[in-house]
Each structure stands twice: as C-alpha cells, then as structure tokens.
Design a protein around this motif. Structure first.
Motif, PDB file in Angstrom:
ATOM      1  N   SER A 166       0.826  -1.208   0.000  1.00 20.69           N
ATOM      2  CA  SER A 166       0.000   0.000   0.000  1.00 20.69           C
ATOM      3  C   SER A 166       0.862   1.260   0.000  1.00 20.69           C
ATOM      4  O   SER A 166       0.573   2.234  -0.711  1.00 20.69           O
ATOM      5  CB  SER A 166      -0.926  -0.010   1.219  1.00 20.69           C
ATOM      6  OG  SER A 166      -1.711   1.163   1.253  1.00 20.69           O
ATOM      7  N   THR A 167       1.934   1.247   0.779  1.00 20.33           N
ATOM      8  CA  THR A 167       2.834   2.400   0.834  1.00 20.33           C
ATOM      9  C   THR A 167       3.510   2.625  -0.515  1.00 20.33           C
ATOM     10  O   THR A 167       3.612   3.764  -0.996  1.00 20.33           O
ATOM     11  CB  THR A 167       3.898   2.176   1.926  1.00 20.33           C
ATOM     12  OG1 THR A 167       3.254   2.004   3.192  1.00 20.33           O
ATOM     13  CG2 THR A 167       4.842   3.366   2.002  1.00 20.33           C
ATOM     14  N   VAL A 193       0.740   7.881   4.529  1.00 19.23           N
ATOM     15  CA  VAL A 193       1.913   7.084   4.161  1.00 19.23           C
ATOM     16  C   VAL A 193       2.769   6.789   5.387  1.00 19.23           C
ATOM     17  O   VAL A 193       3.242   5.658   5.591  1.00 19.23           O
ATOM     18  CB  VAL A 193       2.738   7.813   3.083  1.00 19.23           C
ATOM     19  CG1 VAL A 193       4.075   7.097   2.865  1.00 19.23           C
ATOM     20  CG2 VAL A 193       1.970   7.899   1.777  1.00 19.23           C
ATOM     21  N   GLN A 196       1.172   4.113   7.514  1.00 22.81           N
ATOM     22  CA  GLN A 196       1.319   2.777   6.928  1.00 22.81           C
ATOM     23  C   GLN A 196       2.737   2.244   7.099  1.00 22.81           C
ATOM     24  O   GLN A 196       2.926   1.049   7.348  1.00 22.81           O
ATOM     25  CB  GLN A 196       0.937   2.821   5.453  1.00 22.81           C
ATOM     26  CG  GLN A 196      -0.550   3.076   5.231  1.00 22.81           C
ATOM     27  CD  GLN A 196      -0.934   2.981   3.775  1.00 22.81           C
ATOM     28  OE1 GLN A 196      -1.065   1.892   3.240  1.00 22.81           O
ATOM     29  NE2 GLN A 196      -1.113   4.113   3.124  1.00 22.81           N
ATOM     30  N   ILE A 197       3.703   3.121   6.986  1.00 22.96           N
ATOM     31  CA  ILE A 197       5.090   2.686   7.212  1.00 22.96           C
ATOM     32  C   ILE A 197       5.268   2.249   8.668  1.00 22.96           C
ATOM     33  O   ILE A 197       5.912   1.224   8.963  1.00 22.96           O
ATOM     34  CB  ILE A 197       6.073   3.817   6.860  1.00 22.96           C
ATOM     35  CG1 ILE A 197       6.056   4.082   5.354  1.00 22.96           C
ATOM     36  CG2 ILE A 197       7.487   3.465   7.319  1.00 22.96           C
ATOM     37  CD1 ILE A 197       6.899   5.264   4.929  1.00 22.96           C
TER      38      ILE A 197
END
Length: 294
Positions: A166-167, A193, A196-197
């Motif tokens: 996704s990232t 972002v 998500q990371i």
C-alpha cells in the motif's frame, strides 16, 4: 559416607536410601527380588535379587547389567536415563511395556506406520524413541496452545506485506501524478503514508514478540485495531447522518474494513489468552517449540 541406592516400583523411582534401609525394606517385604535397583558406579539397573546380602539365599553379587526380562526393551533399543533424570519414570514405562503405541518386539508399530504412511522411510536415529503416551499427550496439548500464537505471527507478516504494498502504491501514485497536479494540502496523504510505514514496522515486531511469549505484541495490535475500529465507526456515523444520500450497498462496502478489523482483534486476543496457557505447559515442550521457532 554411606552408599545411596535407588529402587523402582510401579514405574516410579524411589530414593535415595542407605544400604541399611535397603536391607530393612527387603526384610519387611517392601522390596521384592524382582524390583530394579541402582547405585552410583553401576552402568545399568539390576534386579534386587542380584545384590549380595540383600536377599539371603538369592545368590550372586551385585551385577553390572540386568538380564533381559519379559516385556523389556533389549539393550540399545531404548537408552536408560540415570536416576534423578526427569525422564527416568518414562523410561521405566517403556521398559515395562506400558506405552500404548509401542511394541518392544517390533521395529515400528501399526500406529507409527499409519502416521508415516505417506512419508518416505524414516532413517534418523531411534535411540530416544519411543516417547510415552503421556509425553505425546503433553506435546499435543502444548501444541494446541502454541497454534494461535503462530497464527497471530502469520497474520502480522501478511499485514506487513499489505502495508508495504500500500505504501509503495501511494508513493508511485504521488510520483506519477506529481504534487503540482494535486489540489489542496498534501499533509493528509503524507500522514497516511507515514502511518502505513509505522504499521509495516509494528506488525512484524509484534508477531516476533508474540512468538517469544511477550504479551505486548498482541496487546499493541489489539490497541491499534481498536482505535482503527473507532475511527471507522465515527466515519460511518458521520456519513449516515450527512445530507448526502447513501445507498445500502455502499454502507455494506464501508462495513468491510470494520469486519476485517474485528477479525484481526479476535486473532490477537486468542494469541494473548493462549500465551499464558502455553507457558503453563511442560518445560520440555515449551523449550522444544521455542528452540525450533515453532
């Protein structure tokens, strides 16, 4: 210092006792000539009848090796642990033919053949085989408690992969579209972002911690997903109370993330509750599984 003796009755090791106590036990009928005895310096257990002076008229001095008895494994078929060893009682069970799945007169029994039916012939050493039925039951119970923990670790690895993909997708889209073609502030996208990371890092760490029976692993995932569930529910409430008309199928689609979050929470809770049960299992089972990273 008096000699310390050990003797076996009913598959249980008893001792240490002194030489005089051994004589008293024999005289009182609490020790029979067929009972196995051992002291330091003897390579194997022997029958009490072969100990000099213990049973008058029985003959013979202290033997260094016991004669094979009916139902006993032949020398080399099963290694006899020394007294004091935790596996001694199970070794006595093995010698006494008290293991339900093992026959001392055959190489492998019918149960083992059935289990290994689709496996190539096993060629490994057999010096420590067989385990007792009690050992196998303990291992099966401990394995049942370990399974949800492994499932949690697998889930964490899958989630890590999904967040990485996704990232990467977001970063590719930003590079293709270009920030100048995007209207408005990029802060929300960059925050997404970054989150998500962070989750891509948290999930594998939590899974690894759970495999080491650290409860903070599943707890952290429960907390994160509980917060995510609250945010999703708030979003659904805002959308259903807004002036825009929302169709029923759209609401169902929006409920999918909530269902997935609920599944993640259930898996995490199971791992958390089974950790203490796993640690309560026999130490040898816990050690074997953790050492094998299972």
């Amino acid at each position: 210092m008096s000699t310390e003796w050990y003797y076996s009755q009913g598959g249980q090791q008893i001792g240490p006792v002194t030489s005089q106590q051994m004589k008293d036990l024999a005289a009182g009928g609490q020790l029979s000539p067929n009972d196995l005895v051992w002291k330091d310096g003897m390579p194997e257990w022997t029958s009490a009848a072969r100990v000099r002076g213990l049973f008058p008229g029985a003959g013979g001095g202290v033997a260094t090796a016991a004669a094979p008895q009916p139902g006993y494994a032949q020398p080399g078929a099963y290694a006899q642990p020394a007294p004091g060893n935790a596996d001694y009682a199970y070794a006595q069970q093995a010698q006494g033919g008290q293991i339900g799945y093992y026959s001392a007169t055959s190489d492998i029994n019918e149960r083992t053949r059935r289990i290994l039916a689709n496996i190539p012939p096993v060629t490994g050493p057999r010096g420590d085989w067989p385990l007792s039925d009690h050992h196998l039951a303990q291992f099966a119970a401990t394995e049942a408690y370990r399974k949800p923990i492994r499932g949690f670790n697998t889930m964490c690895r899958i989630m890590m992969i999904l967040f990485i993909l996704s990232t990467v997708y977001f970063l590719i889209m930003l590079s293709v579209i270009g920030s100048r073609n995007l209207r408005g502030d990029l802060t929300p996208i960059m925050i997404s972002v970054a989150v998500q990371i962070g989750l891509a890092v948290l999930y594998p760490l939590a899974g690894s911690a759970a495999m080491r029976c650290r409860i903070w692993g599943p707890i952290s995932i429960i907390v994160v997903n509980s917060l995510a569930a609250v945010l999703v529910m708030i979003g659904l409430i805002q959308m259903t109370t807004s002036s825009f008309r929302i169709r029923g199928e759209e609401i169902l689609i929006m409920l999918i993330p909530l269902v997935l979050i609920a599944i993640l929470i259930v898996i995490s809770v199971r791992a958390l509750t089974h950790t203490s049960k796993f640690l309560n299992g026999p130490v040898w089972c816990v050690e074997a599984m953790i050492n094998a990273r299972q």
